[in-house]
Design a protein around this motif. Structure first.
Motif, PDB file in Angstrom:
ATOM      1  N   SER A  11     -20.897  -5.774 -27.887  1.00  0.00           N
ATOM      2  CA  SER A  11     -20.502  -5.307 -26.557  1.00  0.00           C
ATOM      3  C   SER A  11     -18.994  -5.178 -26.435  1.00  0.00           C
ATOM      4  O   SER A  11     -18.490  -4.271 -25.754  1.00  0.00           O
ATOM      5  N   VAL A  12     -18.245  -6.069 -27.098  1.00  0.00           N
ATOM      6  CA  VAL A  12     -16.782  -5.989 -27.057  1.00  0.00           C
ATOM      7  C   VAL A  12     -16.306  -4.710 -27.738  1.00  0.00           C
ATOM      8  O   VAL A  12     -15.467  -3.976 -27.214  1.00  0.00           O
ATOM      9  N   LEU A  13     -16.848  -4.417 -28.918  1.00  0.00           N
ATOM     10  CA  LEU A  13     -16.452  -3.212 -29.642  1.00  0.00           C
ATOM     11  C   LEU A  13     -16.832  -1.950 -28.871  1.00  0.00           C
ATOM     12  O   LEU A  13     -16.061  -0.982 -28.807  1.00  0.00           O
ATOM     13  N   GLN A  14     -18.015  -1.935 -28.276  1.00  0.00           N
ATOM     14  CA  GLN A  14     -18.451  -0.753 -27.549  1.00  0.00           C
ATOM     15  C   GLN A  14     -17.655  -0.539 -26.264  1.00  0.00           C
ATOM     16  O   GLN A  14     -17.557   0.586 -25.774  1.00  0.00           O
ATOM     17  N   ALA A  15     -17.068  -1.601 -25.729  1.00  0.00           N
ATOM     18  CA  ALA A  15     -16.257  -1.474 -24.517  1.00  0.00           C
ATOM     19  C   ALA A  15     -14.845  -0.994 -24.807  1.00  0.00           C
ATOM     20  O   ALA A  15     -14.124  -0.606 -23.888  1.00  0.00           O
ATOM     21  N   CYS A  16     -14.441  -1.013 -26.086  1.00  0.00           N
ATOM     22  CA  CYS A  16     -13.089  -0.611 -26.457  1.00  0.00           C
ATOM     23  C   CYS A  16     -12.981   0.909 -26.444  1.00  0.00           C
ATOM     24  O   CYS A  16     -13.683   1.590 -27.196  1.00  0.00           O
ATOM     25  N   PRO A  17     -12.098   1.492 -25.636  1.00  0.00           N
ATOM     26  CA  PRO A  17     -12.019   2.953 -25.554  1.00  0.00           C
ATOM     27  C   PRO A  17     -11.598   3.619 -26.857  1.00  0.00           C
ATOM     28  O   PRO A  17     -12.012   4.742 -27.140  1.00  0.00           O
ATOM     29  N   LEU A  18     -10.794   2.944 -27.671  1.00  0.00           N
ATOM     30  CA  LEU A  18     -10.334   3.546 -28.919  1.00  0.00           C
ATOM     31  C   LEU A  18     -11.480   3.800 -29.886  1.00  0.00           C
ATOM     32  O   LEU A  18     -11.413   4.697 -30.724  1.00  0.00           O
ATOM     33  N   LEU A  19     -12.550   3.029 -29.769  1.00  0.00           N
ATOM     34  CA  LEU A  19     -13.697   3.169 -30.652  1.00  0.00           C
ATOM     35  C   LEU A  19     -14.799   4.034 -30.037  1.00  0.00           C
ATOM     36  O   LEU A  19     -15.874   4.190 -30.619  1.00  0.00           O
ATOM     37  N   GLY A  20     -14.519   4.606 -28.875  1.00  0.00           N
ATOM     38  CA  GLY A  20     -15.547   5.318 -28.125  1.00  0.00           C
ATOM     39  C   GLY A  20     -16.149   6.515 -28.830  1.00  0.00           C
ATOM     40  O   GLY A  20     -17.250   6.949 -28.495  1.00  0.00           O
ATOM     41  N   GLY A  21     -15.451   7.071 -29.827  1.00  0.00           N
ATOM     42  CA  GLY A  21     -15.979   8.236 -30.527  1.00  0.00           C
ATOM     43  C   GLY A  21     -16.873   7.922 -31.694  1.00  0.00           C
ATOM     44  O   GLY A  21     -17.441   8.831 -32.314  1.00  0.00           O
ATOM     45  N   LEU A  22     -17.050   6.645 -32.018  1.00  0.00           N
ATOM     46  CA  LEU A  22     -17.886   6.273 -33.156  1.00  0.00           C
ATOM     47  C   LEU A  22     -19.369   6.451 -32.839  1.00  0.00           C
ATOM     48  O   LEU A  22     -19.820   6.135 -31.733  1.00  0.00           O
ATOM     49  N   PRO A  23     -20.163   6.901 -33.802  1.00  0.00           N
ATOM     50  CA  PRO A  23     -21.615   6.930 -33.619  1.00  0.00           C
ATOM     51  C   PRO A  23     -22.186   5.525 -33.798  1.00  0.00           C
ATOM     52  O   PRO A  23     -21.462   4.583 -34.158  1.00  0.00           O
ATOM     53  N   ALA A  24     -23.484   5.383 -33.585  1.00  0.00           N
ATOM     54  CA  ALA A  24     -24.124   4.067 -33.686  1.00  0.00           C
ATOM     55  C   ALA A  24     -23.912   3.446 -35.061  1.00  0.00           C
ATOM     56  O   ALA A  24     -23.634   2.240 -35.182  1.00  0.00           O
ATOM     57  N   ALA A  25     -24.017   4.254 -36.115  1.00  0.00           N
ATOM     58  CA  ALA A  25     -23.825   3.731 -37.468  1.00  0.00           C
ATOM     59  C   ALA A  25     -22.399   3.211 -37.655  1.00  0.00           C
ATOM     60  O   ALA A  25     -22.166   2.205 -38.345  1.00  0.00           O
ATOM     61  N   GLY A  26     -21.431   3.894 -37.028  1.00  0.00           N
ATOM     62  CA  GLY A  26     -20.045   3.456 -37.133  1.00  0.00           C
ATOM     63  C   GLY A  26     -19.812   2.117 -36.465  1.00  0.00           C
ATOM     64  O   GLY A  26     -19.057   1.273 -36.973  1.00  0.00           O
ATOM     65  N   PHE A  27     -20.476   1.904 -35.338  1.00  0.00           N
ATOM     66  CA  PHE A  27     -20.341   0.613 -34.665  1.00  0.00           C
ATOM     67  C   PHE A  27     -20.934  -0.519 -35.505  1.00  0.00           C
ATOM     68  O   PHE A  27     -20.402  -1.636 -35.526  1.00  0.00           O
ATOM     69  N   LYS A  28     -22.012  -0.245 -36.194  1.00  0.00           N
ATOM     70  CA  LYS A  28     -22.598  -1.270 -37.065  1.00  0.00           C
ATOM     71  C   LYS A  28     -21.628  -1.650 -38.170  1.00  0.00           C
ATOM     72  O   LYS A  28     -21.476  -2.826 -38.517  1.00  0.00           O
ATOM     73  N   GLU A  29     -20.955  -0.653 -38.744  1.00  0.00           N
ATOM     74  CA  GLU A  29     -19.969  -0.936 -39.785  1.00  0.00           C
ATOM     75  C   GLU A  29     -18.773  -1.687 -39.207  1.00  0.00           C
ATOM     76  O   GLU A  29     -18.209  -2.581 -39.860  1.00  0.00           O
ATOM     77  N   ALA A  30     -18.376  -1.327 -37.995  1.00  0.00           N
ATOM     78  CA  ALA A  30     -17.263  -2.023 -37.352  1.00  0.00           C
ATOM     79  C   ALA A  30     -17.608  -3.495 -37.122  1.00  0.00           C
ATOM     80  O   ALA A  30     -16.770  -4.385 -37.324  1.00  0.00           O
ATOM     81  N   GLU A  31     -18.854  -3.760 -36.723  1.00  0.00           N
ATOM     82  CA  GLU A  31     -19.289  -5.148 -36.533  1.00  0.00           C
ATOM     83  C   GLU A  31     -19.181  -5.935 -37.826  1.00  0.00           C
ATOM     84  O   GLU A  31     -18.778  -7.106 -37.830  1.00  0.00           O
ATOM     85  N   ALA A  32     -19.532  -5.307 -38.932  1.00  0.00           N
ATOM     86  CA  ALA A  32     -19.483  -6.000 -40.218  1.00  0.00           C
ATOM     87  C   ALA A  32     -18.047  -6.321 -40.631  1.00  0.00           C
ATOM     88  O   ALA A  32     -17.805  -7.319 -41.336  1.00  0.00           O
ATOM     89  N   LEU A  33     -17.100  -5.499 -40.205  1.00  0.00           N
ATOM     90  CA  LEU A  33     -15.693  -5.713 -40.555  1.00  0.00           C
ATOM     91  C   LEU A  33     -15.003  -6.731 -39.659  1.00  0.00           C
ATOM     92  O   LEU A  33     -14.051  -7.399 -40.077  1.00  0.00           O
ATOM     93  N   ALA A  34     -15.461  -6.838 -38.433  1.00  0.00           N
ATOM     94  CA  ALA A  34     -14.728  -7.581 -37.403  1.00  0.00           C
ATOM     95  C   ALA A  34     -14.866  -9.092 -37.552  1.00  0.00           C
ATOM     96  O   ALA A  34     -15.810  -9.601 -38.151  1.00  0.00           O
ATOM     97  N   ARG A  35     -13.886  -9.780 -36.989  1.00  0.00           N
ATOM     98  CA  ARG A  35     -13.952 -11.243 -36.922  1.00  0.00           C
ATOM     99  C   ARG A  35     -13.389 -11.702 -35.588  1.00  0.00           C
ATOM    100  O   ARG A  35     -12.540 -11.044 -34.974  1.00  0.00           O
ATOM    101  N   TRP A  36     -13.888 -12.847 -35.132  1.00  0.00           N
ATOM    102  CA  TRP A  36     -13.403 -13.443 -33.897  1.00  0.00           C
ATOM    103  C   TRP A  36     -12.134 -14.246 -34.154  1.00  0.00           C
ATOM    104  O   TRP A  36     -12.003 -14.902 -35.185  1.00  0.00           O
ATOM    105  N   ARG A  37     -11.219 -14.210 -33.184  1.00  0.00           N
ATOM    106  CA  ARG A  37     -10.041 -15.061 -33.241  1.00  0.00           C
ATOM    107  C   ARG A  37      -9.806 -15.647 -31.846  1.00  0.00           C
ATOM    108  O   ARG A  37      -9.969 -14.950 -30.841  1.00  0.00           O
ATOM    109  N   GLN A  38      -9.471 -16.908 -31.803  1.00  0.00           N
ATOM    110  CA  GLN A  38      -9.268 -17.620 -30.544  1.00  0.00           C
ATOM    111  C   GLN A  38      -7.821 -18.083 -30.468  1.00  0.00           C
ATOM    112  O   GLN A  38      -7.266 -18.603 -31.444  1.00  0.00           O
ATOM    113  N   PHE A  39      -7.177 -17.890 -29.296  1.00  0.00           N
ATOM    114  CA  PHE A  39      -5.784 -18.274 -29.124  1.00  0.00           C
ATOM    115  C   PHE A  39      -5.611 -19.042 -27.813  1.00  0.00           C
ATOM    116  O   PHE A  39      -6.220 -18.700 -26.795  1.00  0.00           O
TER     117      PHE A  39
END
Length: 229
Positions: A6-34
């Motif tokens: 949901s965080v990735l899909q809410a990001c406007p910069l990623l809005g042009g990605l298809p569903a498959a692209g979002f799945k790949e983005a999820e695999a690349l992403a990591r959480w960081r806490q500050f």
């Protein structure tokens, strides 16, 4: 808490990605806490990554040789930042700090660039948003040189609305979690000078002022645009 998808899909910069692209983005992403006040990255660092805010706020700033910090903008949830993600090998132009406790999703720069290469249909949206930020930055420079205080403050609020409201799509009220001191710091003005202008805008019904935040609705954005044009 927000989940990764949901965080990735809410990001406007990623809005042009298809569903498959979002799945790949999820695999690349990591959480960081500050924690509030903790550095996310420093000015001049060589790290290249794209960051998306899930919770909290992040302050983008620059510090001079005397240690004086100038706040450039404060981003809230769904906003993206990472000024060198499209320019690998270039040092960070600004620093990023957790303005309050923040939870961030980070995509490595190389992985993000490869993702766009595999899904070129996402480029028009990304380039549009980057171009809007550049245009807004150039407009701010012109405003500081050519416009009076009311117009400078009003147009800075419009810039914040564009950043937090995903461009010109004001489908919901846009709230800035920042104080008049923060706006003054961004603009090189005193708190008192900013306060007078914002209170005047509030009396005219152009914004809603609350403790530590300013809210602008769709109709009020249009009103500010007419007021400072």
């Amino acid at each position: 808490m927000s989940d990764l998808k949901s965080v990735l899909q809410a990001c406007p910069l990623l809005g042009g990605l298809p569903a498959a692209g979002f799945k790949e983005a999820e695999a690349l992403a990591r959480w960081r806490q500050f924690r509030a006040g903790e550095s996310i990255y420093d000015k001049g660092s060589m790290q290249s990554s794209l960051c998306v805010i899930a919770e909290g706020t992040v302050r983008i700033s620059s510090v001079n040789s005397e240690g004086r910090e100038a706040t450039l903008i404060i981003f809230g949830p769904s906003a993206w930042f990472g000024d060198t993600v499209f320019s690998p090998g270039t040092p960070r132009v600004y620093g990023a700090t957790a303005h309050e406790d923040a939870r961030v999703v980070e995509l490595p720069g190389e992985g993000f660039r490869q993702l766009l290469a595999r899904y070129p249909e996402a480029y028009p949206r990304a380039l549009d948003l980057v171009s809007r930020r550049l245009w807004s930055a150039m407009s701010i420079i012109a405003d500081d040189a050519l416009r009076g205080i009311d117009a400078r403050v009003g147009r800075r609020l419009l810039f914040l609305a564009q950043i937090q409201g995903h461009g010109d799509r004001y489908t919901q009220p846009v709230t800035f979690r920042l104080t008049r001191e923060h706006i003054g710091n961004m603009m090189g003005m005193t708190r008192q000078g900013v306060h007078r202008v914002i209170k005047r805008f509030e009396r005219e019904g152009l914004l809603k002022l609350e403790y530590g935040r300013i809210t602008i609705t769709n109709e009020r954005v249009a009103g500010i645009s007419e007021r400072v044009a």
